[in-house]
Write a protein that holds these residues in place. Sequence first.
Motif, PDB file in Angstrom:
ATOM      1  N   THR A  47       0.854  -1.187   0.000  1.00  0.00           N
ATOM      2  CA  THR A  47       0.000   0.000   0.000  1.00  0.00           C
ATOM      3  C   THR A  47       0.886   1.231   0.000  1.00  0.00           C
ATOM      4  OG1 THR A  47      -1.921   1.027   1.050  1.00  0.00           O
ATOM      5  CG2 THR A  47      -0.252   0.072   2.523  1.00  0.00           C
ATOM      6  N   SER A  48       0.287   2.382   0.199  1.00  0.00           N
ATOM      7  CA  SER A  48       1.028   3.644   0.236  1.00  0.00           C
ATOM      8  C   SER A  48       0.874   4.320   1.579  1.00  0.00           C
ATOM      9  CB  SER A  48       0.494   4.605  -0.832  1.00  0.00           C
ATOM     10  OG  SER A  48       0.756   4.127  -2.101  1.00  0.00           O
ATOM     11  N   GLU A  89      10.983  -0.881   3.261  1.00  0.00           N
ATOM     12  CA  GLU A  89      12.091  -1.674   2.715  1.00  0.00           C
ATOM     13  C   GLU A  89      11.574  -2.745   1.755  1.00  0.00           C
ATOM     14  OE1 GLU A  89      15.663  -4.577   4.292  1.00  0.00           O
ATOM     15  OE2 GLU A  89      14.851  -3.062   5.638  1.00  0.00           O
ATOM     16  N   GLY A  90      12.024  -2.667   0.505  1.00  0.00           N
ATOM     17  CA  GLY A  90      11.644  -3.642  -0.520  1.00  0.00           C
ATOM     18  C   GLY A  90      10.264  -3.425  -1.117  1.00  0.00           C
ATOM     19  N   ALA A  91       9.559  -2.362  -0.693  1.00  0.00           N
ATOM     20  CA  ALA A  91       8.171  -2.169  -1.131  1.00  0.00           C
ATOM     21  C   ALA A  91       8.053  -1.809  -2.604  1.00  0.00           C
ATOM     22  CB  ALA A  91       7.492  -1.110  -0.267  1.00  0.00           C
ATOM     23  N   ASP A  92       8.982  -1.020  -3.142  1.00  0.00           N
ATOM     24  CA  ASP A  92       8.920  -0.683  -4.566  1.00  0.00           C
ATOM     25  C   ASP A  92       9.119  -1.919  -5.431  1.00  0.00           C
ATOM     26  OD1 ASP A  92       8.373   2.087  -4.399  1.00  0.00           O
ATOM     27  OD2 ASP A  92      10.488   2.510  -4.001  1.00  0.00           O
ATOM     28  N   GLU A  93      10.066  -2.764  -5.063  1.00  0.00           N
ATOM     29  CA  GLU A  93      10.299  -4.004  -5.809  1.00  0.00           C
ATOM     30  C   GLU A  93       9.100  -4.947  -5.677  1.00  0.00           C
ATOM     31  OE1 GLU A  93      14.082  -2.069  -4.711  1.00  0.00           O
ATOM     32  OE2 GLU A  93      12.394  -2.722  -3.499  1.00  0.00           O
ATOM     33  N   HIS A  94       8.503  -4.962  -4.497  1.00  0.00           N
ATOM     34  CA  HIS A  94       7.364  -5.849  -4.250  1.00  0.00           C
ATOM     35  C   HIS A  94       6.151  -5.440  -5.084  1.00  0.00           C
ATOM     36  CE1 HIS A  94       3.933  -7.420  -1.733  1.00  0.00           C
ATOM     37  NE2 HIS A  94       4.605  -8.509  -2.027  1.00  0.00           N
ATOM     38  N   SER A 107       6.551  -3.182 -14.345  1.00  0.00           N
ATOM     39  CA  SER A 107       6.538  -2.242 -13.225  1.00  0.00           C
ATOM     40  C   SER A 107       5.120  -1.740 -12.981  1.00  0.00           C
ATOM     41  CB  SER A 107       7.500  -1.077 -13.466  1.00  0.00           C
ATOM     42  OG  SER A 107       7.055  -0.292 -14.544  1.00  0.00           O
ATOM     43  N   TYR A 108       4.883  -1.323 -11.764  1.00  0.00           N
ATOM     44  CA  TYR A 108       3.583  -0.834 -11.330  1.00  0.00           C
ATOM     45  C   TYR A 108       3.279   0.492 -12.024  1.00  0.00           C
ATOM     46  CZ  TYR A 108      -0.037   0.632  -7.997  1.00  0.00           C
ATOM     47  OH  TYR A 108      -1.204   1.044  -7.410  1.00  0.00           O
ATOM     48  N   GLU A 115       5.146   9.276  -3.980  1.00  0.00           N
ATOM     49  CA  GLU A 115       4.478   8.201  -3.242  1.00  0.00           C
ATOM     50  C   GLU A 115       5.493   7.302  -2.541  1.00  0.00           C
ATOM     51  OE1 GLU A 115       0.903   5.408  -4.526  1.00  0.00           O
ATOM     52  OE2 GLU A 115       2.736   4.901  -5.605  1.00  0.00           O
ATOM     53  N   GLN A 116       5.217   6.958  -1.283  1.00  0.00           N
ATOM     54  CA  GLN A 116       6.050   6.016  -0.524  1.00  0.00           C
ATOM     55  C   GLN A 116       5.294   4.700  -0.411  1.00  0.00           C
ATOM     56  OE1 GLN A 116       9.326   6.227   1.273  1.00  0.00           O
ATOM     57  NE2 GLN A 116       8.767   4.118   0.854  1.00  0.00           N
ATOM     58  N   ARG A 117       5.782   3.663  -1.103  1.00  0.00           N
ATOM     59  CA  ARG A 117       5.159   2.347  -1.040  1.00  0.00           C
ATOM     60  C   ARG A 117       5.554   1.671   0.272  1.00  0.00           C
ATOM     61  NH1 ARG A 117       0.965   2.116  -4.203  1.00  0.00           N
ATOM     62  NH2 ARG A 117       0.879  -0.008  -3.427  1.00  0.00           N
ATOM     63  N   LEU A 118       4.664   0.795   0.754  1.00  0.00           N
ATOM     64  CA  LEU A 118       4.875   0.075   2.012  1.00  0.00           C
ATOM     65  C   LEU A 118       4.480  -1.381   1.852  1.00  0.00           C
ATOM     66  CD1 LEU A 118       3.098   2.668   4.331  1.00  0.00           C
ATOM     67  CD2 LEU A 118       5.582   2.352   4.108  1.00  0.00           C
ATOM     68  N   ILE A 119       5.230  -2.267   2.481  1.00  0.00           N
ATOM     69  CA  ILE A 119       4.836  -3.661   2.627  1.00  0.00           C
ATOM     70  C   ILE A 119       4.259  -3.825   4.024  1.00  0.00           C
ATOM     71  CG2 ILE A 119       5.596  -6.065   2.822  1.00  0.00           C
ATOM     72  CD1 ILE A 119       7.786  -5.448   0.810  1.00  0.00           C
TER      73      ILE A 119
END
Length: 139
Positions: A47-48, A89-94, A107-108, A115-119
Motif C-alpha cells: 500500500t502507500s 524496505e523492498g516495497a517498490d520491488e514488491h 513495473s507498477y 508516493e512512498q510504497r509500504l509492505i
Amino acid sequence: MAALPESARALLASRAYGHLVTTNPSGTPQLSMLWVDVDGDEVLINTSEGRAKTRNMRRDPRVLLSVQDREEPQNYLLIHGRVTEITAEGADEHIDLLAGRFLGLDSYPFRQPGEQRLIVRIAADRLAGLGPWAPPPGA
C-alpha cells in the motif's frame, strides 16, 4: 500465530484478490480491495503511506482479510490476523512483482509522484472460509 496450510499459501501466491477490513477511529469498518502475497506464514500486502487503511493498521493492528479463489469462486479464505510490520524496505520491488503477477507488466503503472510504497506483514491468528484451508466443521 496460525500456520498457513499449503493450500492457503498457494491461494495467496496466485492472482486472487483480497478484501482487507480495518477499523476507522470511529469504530466503523474500512474495506479495501487489494492484491495479496505470501511469505512463509505471513500475508503480505502493498500500500502507500497516507492511506486510511495504513493509518488504521498503525493505530489498531487487528485486521480481517478475505481472499476469493478465482478458479473456484465459491471457495474463499478468511484470515483473522494482526499486522506485525509495516515497512518501506523492498516495497517498490514488491509492488513491481505484484504488477507482473496481476497485470503482466514489469513495473507498477499507477505510482504517484512522491508516493512512498509500504509492505504490510500480517500474521494469521485464525483461519476460516470455504475450501481446503478451512478447519473442519465444529473445530
